[in-house]
Design an enzyme around this catalytic site. Sequence first.
Site, PDB file in Angstrom:
ATOM      1  N   ASN A   2       1.456  14.117  -1.871  1.00 62.08           N
ATOM      2  CA  ASN A   2       1.209  13.898  -0.074  1.00 62.08           C
ATOM      3  C   ASN A   2       2.592  13.233   0.510  1.00 62.08           C
ATOM      4  O   ASN A   2       2.805  14.770   0.184  1.00 62.08           O
ATOM      5  CB  ASN A   2       0.756  11.641  -0.897  1.00 62.08           C
ATOM      6  N   ASP A  51      -2.121   8.922  -8.488  1.00 59.86           N
ATOM      7  CA  ASP A  51      -3.008   8.573  -9.595  1.00 59.86           C
ATOM      8  C   ASP A  51      -3.384   9.470 -10.587  1.00 59.86           C
ATOM      9  O   ASP A  51      -3.762   9.499 -11.387  1.00 59.86           O
ATOM     10  CB  ASP A  51      -3.856   7.715  -9.112  1.00 59.86           C
ATOM     11  N   ASP A  81       0.389   4.517 -14.973  1.00 60.85           N
ATOM     12  CA  ASP A  81       1.200   3.734 -14.345  1.00 60.85           C
ATOM     13  C   ASP A  81       2.523   2.656 -13.894  1.00 60.85           C
ATOM     14  O   ASP A  81       2.554   2.078 -14.819  1.00 60.85           O
ATOM     15  CB  ASP A  81       0.001   2.598 -14.055  1.00 60.85           C
ATOM     16  N   ILE A  82       3.323   3.071 -13.847  1.00 60.59           N
ATOM     17  CA  ILE A  82       4.365   3.356 -14.203  1.00 60.59           C
ATOM     18  C   ILE A  82       4.935   1.958 -13.641  1.00 60.59           C
ATOM     19  O   ILE A  82       5.924   1.425 -14.794  1.00 60.59           O
ATOM     20  CB  ILE A  82       5.864   4.330 -12.906  1.00 60.59           C
ATOM     21  N   PHE A  97       4.843  -1.683  -3.877  1.00 64.19           N
ATOM     22  CA  PHE A  97       4.589  -0.779  -2.657  1.00 64.19           C
ATOM     23  C   PHE A  97       3.162  -1.018  -2.294  1.00 64.19           C
ATOM     24  O   PHE A  97       2.509   0.083  -3.655  1.00 64.19           O
ATOM     25  CB  PHE A  97       5.375  -0.221  -1.605  1.00 64.19           C
ATOM     26  N   LYS A 132      -3.418  -5.458  -6.202  1.00 63.88           N
ATOM     27  CA  LYS A 132      -2.986  -4.474  -7.423  1.00 63.88           C
ATOM     28  C   LYS A 132      -1.592  -5.020  -8.029  1.00 63.88           C
ATOM     29  O   LYS A 132      -1.123  -5.279  -8.713  1.00 63.88           O
ATOM     30  CB  LYS A 132      -1.696  -3.797  -5.939  1.00 63.88           C
TER      31      LYS A 132
HETATM   32  O1  PMT Z   1       8.284   7.324   1.732  1.00 62.85           O
HETATM   33  P1  PMT Z   1       7.473   7.255   3.338  1.00 62.85           P
HETATM   34  O2  PMT Z   1       7.317   8.078   4.174  1.00 62.85           O
HETATM   35  O3  PMT Z   1       8.792   6.431   4.480  1.00 62.85           O
HETATM   36  O4  PMT Z   1       6.926   6.579   3.117  1.00 62.85           O
HETATM   37  C1  PMT Z   1       6.427   5.016   2.483  1.00 62.85           C
HETATM   38  C2  PMT Z   1       5.872   4.797   1.831  1.00 62.85           C
HETATM   39  C3  PMT Z   1       4.435   4.343   2.318  1.00 62.85           C
HETATM   40  C4  PMT Z   1       5.447   6.238   0.505  1.00 62.85           C
HETATM   41  C5  PMT Z   1       5.279   3.577   0.818  1.00 62.85           C
HETATM   42  O5  PMT Z   1       6.076   2.702   1.566  1.00 62.85           O
HETATM   43  C6  PMT Z   1       4.521   2.822   0.111  1.00 62.85           C
HETATM   44  O6  PMT Z   1       3.960   2.362   0.292  1.00 62.85           O
HETATM   45  N1  PMT Z   1       4.332   3.374  -1.318  1.00 62.85           N
HETATM   46  C7  PMT Z   1       3.711   3.099  -2.305  1.00 62.85           C
HETATM   47  C8  PMT Z   1       2.302   4.119  -1.928  1.00 62.85           C
HETATM   48  C9  PMT Z   1       1.243   3.488  -2.569  1.00 62.85           C
HETATM   49  O7  PMT Z   1      -0.057   3.501  -1.767  1.00 62.85           O
HETATM   50  O8  PMT Z   1       1.100   3.424  -4.140  1.00 62.85           O
HETATM   51  P2  PMT Z   1      -0.136   2.505  -4.715  1.00 62.85           P
HETATM   52  O9  PMT Z   1      -1.043   2.538  -4.118  1.00 62.85           O
HETATM   53  O10 PMT Z   1      -0.513   3.928  -5.240  1.00 62.85           O
HETATM   54  O11 PMT Z   1       0.929   2.271  -6.044  1.00 62.85           O
HETATM   55  C10 PMT Z   1       0.972   0.698  -5.782  1.00 62.85           C
HETATM   56  C11 PMT Z   1       2.444   0.335  -6.832  1.00 62.85           C
HETATM   57  O12 PMT Z   1       2.220   1.129  -7.554  1.00 62.85           O
HETATM   58  C12 PMT Z   1       3.332   1.191  -5.927  1.00 62.85           C
HETATM   59  O13 PMT Z   1       4.429   0.622  -6.204  1.00 62.85           O
HETATM   60  C13 PMT Z   1       3.953   2.921  -6.050  1.00 62.85           C
HETATM   61  O14 PMT Z   1       4.444   2.605  -6.854  1.00 62.85           O
HETATM   62  C14 PMT Z   1       2.895   1.950  -8.540  1.00 62.85           C
HETATM   63  N2  PMT Z   1       2.453   3.126  -8.578  1.00 62.85           N
HETATM   64  C15 PMT Z   1       1.191   3.642  -8.624  1.00 62.85           C
HETATM   65  C16 PMT Z   1       0.300   4.543  -9.769  1.00 62.85           C
HETATM   66  C17 PMT Z   1       1.705   4.840 -10.489  1.00 62.85           C
HETATM   67  N3  PMT Z   1       0.839   5.515 -11.183  1.00 62.85           N
HETATM   68  N4  PMT Z   1       2.303   4.683 -10.845  1.00 62.85           N
HETATM   69  C18 PMT Z   1       2.766   3.854 -10.176  1.00 62.85           C
HETATM   70  O15 PMT Z   1       4.019   3.058 -10.465  1.00 62.85           O
END
Ligand code: PMT
Length: 405
Positions: free
Chosen positions: A210, A279, A306-307, A323, A337
Site C-alpha cells: 500500500n 490484511d 492482527d498484530i 491508527f 476497530k
Molecule cells: O505512512 P504514512 O504515509 O505517513 O501514512 C500514515 C498512515 C495512513 C499509514 C497511518 O496514519 C494509518 O492510518 N495507519 C493505519 C492504517 C490502517 O488503516 O490500518 P487498519 O485499519 O488496517 O488497521 C487498524 C489498526 O490495526 C492499525 O493500527 C494497524 O497497524 C493495525 N493492524 C491492522 C492489520 C493487521 N493485520 N495488524 C495490525 O496490527
Amino acid sequence: MNWHDNKRVLVGVSGGIAAYKSPALVRRLLQRGCEVRVMMSRAAAEFITPLTLQAVSGHPVHQHLLDAEAESGMGHIELARWAEHIVIAPATADFIARLAQGRADDLLTAVTLASDAEVAVAPAMNRLMWQNPATQRNLESLKQRGIRIIGPGSGEQACGESGDGRMSEPEDIATALAGEGHPRLLDGLSALITAGPTWEALDPVRGITNHSSGKMGYAMARAARDFGAQVTLVSGPVNRNTPREVRRIDVVSAQQMLDAVAEHAPDADLFIAVAAVADYRPAAAAEHKMKKKSERMKVELIRNPDILASVAAMKRAPFTVGFAAETENAVANARQKLKAKGADVMAANQVADDDNVFGNDENSVTLIDKDGEAVLAKTDKYRLAVQIIEHIAPLLAQRRQATAG
Ligand code: PMT
C-alpha cells in the site's frame, strides 16, 4: 550517555548582529560533546570573521556554495550528508524568507535544502521585522515542514528598540536542540512502534502492498523519543532515515512484523501501531517469477494475523494505540476497530481523494477511547505525534497506577 555526545551538528551563521553570539554557541555544543562544523553566509562575515569561528570550532569554516577546493573535500552535499542536526543561529528575516521559499542560491539555504538532518533556526531581528505578517507566515511554513524555531527572546535590541526578536542565548539553543523542550512524560518507559506498509510477496518480484510512506510512524517514534521514551521502531519497507536514538528493526511482511513485535512487546509500556498492515497475503508465494498464461488469474489470499489485537490481548499488555485510515465514516469505523482489537486508543484519520493521508506531510486525527473523542487539527505529522503523546501520556500513567495498585 548524554544527548549531545558525538552528535554531528552543523551551525549556520547568517548575517545579523547576533552573529557575535555564534562562537559561544559553537563552544557550548563542543563542551557538551557534539562534533561541530560551521558554515556562514557572505553577510555573516561582515559581522564576525571566519577565523574566529574556525578557531573556536577547530575546523575550517564553509563559506561558498561553489568552492573548487571544498568540492574535492567537504562540498555542500557532503556537508548536508554529514550533519545530523543543522542549527541556523542567528537566522535573519531574510534567511528565514529564503528558506521558506525553498531557495538554494547560497551555501546555507542549499545545504539545508539538501539535507535530511533535523533543522532548527534561532531567529534574530528587529521587533517590527519579527512581528511582520510576512515573517510570521514564513515561520509558519517552516514549522509545517518540521523545522524547529528556537526563540527568539525579548529585550533590548542592537537597533536601540526593545521587544521580541533577540536571538536566544547560546546555552538555551544548545539545550533546546536536545528536544528538552518537551516534558519528559515518557521518561523511563519503553515504546514499541510500527510504521510503514507491509509487502506480501506473490512471487520473487511482485507483491501486495500500500502507499504508506512511514512518515506518520517515524514521526511518532521521534516524538516518543523526545518525550523521554526508549523507542523500538518496527518498520516495513520504506526509504527513510532512522531517527537518532531509535532502535529500528526492518521487516517486510505482516508475519515478520508480528514476529518482531511479539519479541519486543513484553518489554514495552506503550505500543503504537501506525503501520498499514496488509490484511491478507497470497496463500503461497511462487518460487519463481510467474508467467503470463491466460487472460485471468486467480490468487488465493489468506488472512494475516492482527498484530495490534494480539498485543492488546497479552496478559500484561502495554498501553495500546492503533491508527485507522478510513475512506468513509472514519470515527464510527475507528470506534468499531477500537472494540474489535481491544486497543486503548484509536486514532482515526480520513482518507480523501483530494487529501490523502498516505504519503502526506500533514495529518489530522480524532482520538477515540472508551470515554470519548478528541479532535486534533491538521498539522505536520511530527507536531501531530507530539499532541498524540500529550493526549495519551496521562491515560498511560493512570493505567500504570491502576495496575500497580
Ligand atoms: O505512512 P504514512 O504515509 O505517513 O501514512 C500514515 C498512515 C495512513 C499509514 C497511518 O496514519 C494509518 O492510518 N495507519 C493505519 C492504517 C490502517 O488503516 O490500518 P487498519 O485499519 O488496517 O488497521 C487498524 C489498526 O490495526 C492499525 O493500527 C494497524 O497497524 C493495525 N493492524 C491492522 C492489520 C493487521 N493485520 N495488524 C495490525 O496490527
